[in-house]
Scaffold this motif. Structure first.
Motif, PDB file in Angstrom:
ATOM      1  N   PHE A  99       1.432  -8.718 -17.316  1.00 19.92           N
ATOM      2  CA  PHE A  99       2.453  -9.701 -17.674  1.00 19.92           C
ATOM      3  C   PHE A  99       3.545  -9.808 -16.623  1.00 19.92           C
ATOM      4  CE2 PHE A  99       6.575 -10.745 -19.459  1.00 19.92           C
ATOM      5  CZ  PHE A  99       6.306 -11.941 -20.105  1.00 19.92           C
ATOM      6  N   TYR A 102       4.208 -13.598 -15.044  1.00 20.46           N
ATOM      7  CA  TYR A 102       5.166 -14.400 -15.807  1.00 20.46           C
ATOM      8  C   TYR A 102       6.169 -15.096 -14.887  1.00 20.46           C
ATOM      9  CZ  TYR A 102       8.692 -15.750 -19.195  1.00 20.46           C
ATOM     10  OH  TYR A 102       9.580 -16.460 -19.955  1.00 20.46           O
ATOM     11  N   ASP A 111       1.379 -14.006 -24.216  1.00 20.67           N
ATOM     12  CA  ASP A 111       2.399 -13.360 -23.388  1.00 20.67           C
ATOM     13  C   ASP A 111       3.081 -12.225 -24.136  1.00 20.67           C
ATOM     14  OD1 ASP A 111       2.006 -14.910 -21.123  1.00 20.67           O
ATOM     15  OD2 ASP A 111       3.640 -16.302 -21.578  1.00 20.67           O
TER      16      ASP A 111
END
Length: 74
Positions: free
Chosen positions: A2, A6, A18
C-alpha cells in the motif's frame, strides 16, 4: 504494498481494497521492524465478521481496535 502504490490527494478516499492493504502493511511493518523487542501488533479476523487489532508493548495492551468487516468490505 500500500505505501508504495498509494497516491495521496486532497480528494482521495480509500477504497475497501486500500483499507485492507493498509492494515496488512502496517501489521507486516510492525512485525518485521520490532520482532524480538516486545512490541507487537496482533491482527485477528473473527468469525463474527470483525477485524481486531491489538498493539502491545511487553505484554501490555496499549491500543485495541475493532473494525466491522462490512466497513472494510473484505
Amino acid at each position: 504494498m500500500f505505501f508504495n502504490t498509494y497516491k495521496s490527494s486532497s480528494q482521495s478516499v480509500l477504497s475497501s481494497e486500500d483499507k485492507v492493504n493498509l492494515i496488512n502493511d502496517i501489521h507486516e511493518l510492525i512485525s518485521q521492524r520490532f520482532a524480538g523487542k516486545g512490541i507487537k501488533l496482533i491482527k485477528d479476523l473473527s468469525d463474527e465478521g470483525h477485524l481486531k487489532l491489538r498493539f502491545e508493548v511487553n505484554g501490555e495492551e496499549l491500543l485495541h481496535v475493532n473494525v466491522c468487516k462490512q466497513q472494510l468490505k473484505m
